[in-house]
Scaffold this active site. Structure first.
Site, PDB file in Angstrom:
ATOM      1  N   ASP A  99       0.879  -1.169   0.000  1.00 24.71           N
ATOM      2  CA  ASP A  99       0.000   0.000   0.000  1.00 24.71           C
ATOM      3  C   ASP A  99       0.928   1.233   0.000  1.00 24.71           C
ATOM      4  OD1 ASP A  99      -2.361   1.592   0.451  1.00 24.71           O
ATOM      5  OD2 ASP A  99      -1.751   1.731   2.556  1.00 24.71           O
ATOM      6  N   LEU A 100       0.377   2.400  -0.315  1.00 28.05           N
ATOM      7  CA  LEU A 100       1.219   3.604  -0.392  1.00 28.05           C
ATOM      8  C   LEU A 100       1.032   4.513   0.836  1.00 28.05           C
ATOM      9  CD1 LEU A 100       3.162   5.379  -2.092  1.00 28.05           C
ATOM     10  CD2 LEU A 100       1.160   6.288  -3.265  1.00 28.05           C
ATOM     11  N   ASP A 101      -0.153   5.132   0.917  1.00 25.75           N
ATOM     12  CA  ASP A 101      -0.402   6.084   2.003  1.00 25.75           C
ATOM     13  C   ASP A 101      -0.436   5.355   3.346  1.00 25.75           C
ATOM     14  OD1 ASP A 101      -1.179   8.332   3.464  1.00 25.75           O
ATOM     15  OD2 ASP A 101      -3.298   7.959   3.109  1.00 25.75           O
TER      16      ASP A 101
ATOM     17  N   THR B  36       0.713  10.560   3.227  1.00 25.26           N
ATOM     18  CA  THR B  36       0.078  11.583   2.390  1.00 25.26           C
ATOM     19  C   THR B  36      -1.240  12.048   3.008  1.00 25.26           C
ATOM     20  OG1 THR B  36      -0.763   9.771   1.028  1.00 25.26           O
ATOM     21  CG2 THR B  36       1.080  11.022   0.131  1.00 25.26           C
TER      22      THR B  36
ATOM     23  N   LYS C  19      -9.066   7.439   5.011  1.00 20.63           N
ATOM     24  CA  LYS C  19      -7.844   6.690   4.697  1.00 20.63           C
ATOM     25  C   LYS C  19      -8.153   5.420   3.905  1.00 20.63           C
ATOM     26  CE  LYS C  19      -5.051   8.774   8.190  1.00 20.63           C
ATOM     27  NZ  LYS C  19      -4.477   8.726   9.524  1.00 20.63           N
TER      28      LYS C  19
ATOM     29  N   SER D 279      -2.483   0.616  -4.449  1.00 13.55           N
ATOM     30  CA  SER D 279      -2.984   1.825  -3.790  1.00 13.55           C
ATOM     31  C   SER D 279      -4.260   2.334  -4.442  1.00 13.55           C
ATOM     32  CB  SER D 279      -1.902   2.914  -3.882  1.00 13.55           C
ATOM     33  OG  SER D 279      -2.442   4.180  -3.585  1.00 13.55           O
ATOM     34  N   ALA D 280      -5.103   2.995  -3.644  1.00 14.47           N
ATOM     35  CA  ALA D 280      -6.330   3.599  -4.188  1.00 14.47           C
ATOM     36  C   ALA D 280      -6.031   4.923  -4.889  1.00 14.47           C
ATOM     37  CB  ALA D 280      -7.321   3.831  -3.055  1.00 14.47           C
TER      38      ALA D 280
ATOM     39  N   LYS E 202     -11.026  -1.134  -1.525  1.00  9.81           N
ATOM     40  CA  LYS E 202     -10.703  -2.025  -0.418  1.00  9.81           C
ATOM     41  C   LYS E 202     -11.861  -1.931   0.582  1.00  9.81           C
ATOM     42  CE  LYS E 202      -5.824  -0.693  -0.934  1.00  9.81           C
ATOM     43  NZ  LYS E 202      -4.713   0.096  -0.402  1.00  9.81           N
TER      44      LYS E 202
ATOM     45  N   GLU F  98       0.095  -3.283   4.745  1.00 15.57           N
ATOM     46  CA  GLU F  98      -1.059  -2.373   4.807  1.00 15.57           C
ATOM     47  C   GLU F  98      -1.202  -1.711   6.168  1.00 15.57           C
ATOM     48  OE1 GLU F  98      -3.666  -0.790   3.878  1.00 15.57           O
ATOM     49  OE2 GLU F  98      -3.949  -1.360   1.800  1.00 15.57           O
ATOM     50  N   ASP F  99      -1.812  -0.510   6.175  1.00  9.87           N
ATOM     51  CA  ASP F  99      -2.061   0.168   7.447  1.00  9.87           C
ATOM     52  C   ASP F  99      -3.549   0.326   7.762  1.00  9.87           C
ATOM     53  OD1 ASP F  99      -2.137   2.078   5.244  1.00  9.87           O
ATOM     54  OD2 ASP F  99      -2.526   3.559   6.800  1.00  9.87           O
TER      55      ASP F  99
END
Ligand code: B16
Ligand code: MG
Length: 220
Positions: free
Chosen positions: A9-11, A17, A45, A114-115, A145, A169-170
């Protein structure tokens, strides 16, 4: 040894971000006379841009046409991109760059899941693009997700079965998306408290990537 792949995942996993999304949404909410707090921001998020705006409209008990919503989302994004264009390479979350580099050295293929429709721009700013073999983001995924689509597409792009991939993932929805894909999941406590994460069935919970060894993950 069975071949494995990593899906990131990114953020909240590679970079925070969310704070820039918050500033940009807050601007817009103020203009619309809607009070939008950091606590409200938690609901955004891992959620797509349009779905985020719909949450804000719900908070303000406001309705508008699809066309108007799209225009506001476009404006929010241009404000957000002003922040993204100032991203610095030292904003990569603790240990994440080193962990990605170690995975690359170990020959483990890596995909982003990522979304965000801005994923490529963010990876470029952070000078991380070269570490990814595939980028699956909001431009190619339609289901949000916890639907597993973003991660099943990531595994497919790496040419690996879903169960041979490990998702990092967070968000609660993201952790669930990884489990729904049939992958193993390493959950990060960067944005959600540990007790909430513990209610899900992640294979491992970490606070960040600092000091994390590739072998700890391969052993899962
Ligand atoms: P954009 P992730 C998500 O990133 C963010 O967590 C979420 O807050 C944001 O609305 C979404 O990306 C869409 O972002 O407006 O850039 O397309 O956690 O899936 O990496
Ligand atoms: Mg996230």
């Amino acid at each position: 040894m069975e071949k494995i792949g990593f899906l990131f995942d990114l953020d909240g996993v590679i970079v925070d971000t969310a704070k820039y999304h918050f500033l940009a949404w807050k601007d817009l909410a103020e203009e619309l006379g809607i009070s939008f707090t950091p606590k409200d921001n938690e609901r955004l998020k891992g959620v797509s841009r349009m779905a985020s705006f719909e949450v804000i409209l719900e908070i303000g008990n406001r309705q508008m046409s699809q066309e108007e919503k799209e225009a506001y989302c476009t404006r929010k994004n241009s404000v957000y991109l002003n922040y993204i264009d100032k991203l610095r390479t030292d904003e990569v979350l603790p240990g994440a760059r080193q962990f990605l580099e170690a995975a690359r050295e170990a020959g483990i293929p890596i995909a982003l899941g990522s979304a965000s429709k801005n994923s490529r721009r963010i990876l470029e700013k952070l000078e991380l693009t070269e570490l990814f073999d595939a980028i699956i983001d909001g431009t190619v995924v339609s289901a949000a997700k916890p639907d597993p689509e973003v991660f099943t597409k990531g595994a497919e792009a790496l040419g690996l079965p879903y169960e041979s991939c490990i998702v990092f993932e967070d968000s609660l929805q993201g952790i669930q998306a990884g489990l729904n894909a049939g992958s193993k999941v390493v959950a990060l406590t960067t944005t959600v408290s540990r007790d909430k994460i513990e209610k899900l069935k992640a294979n491992k919970i970490i606070d960040n990537f600092a000091g994390l060894e590739i072998d700890d993950i391969i052993a899962l």
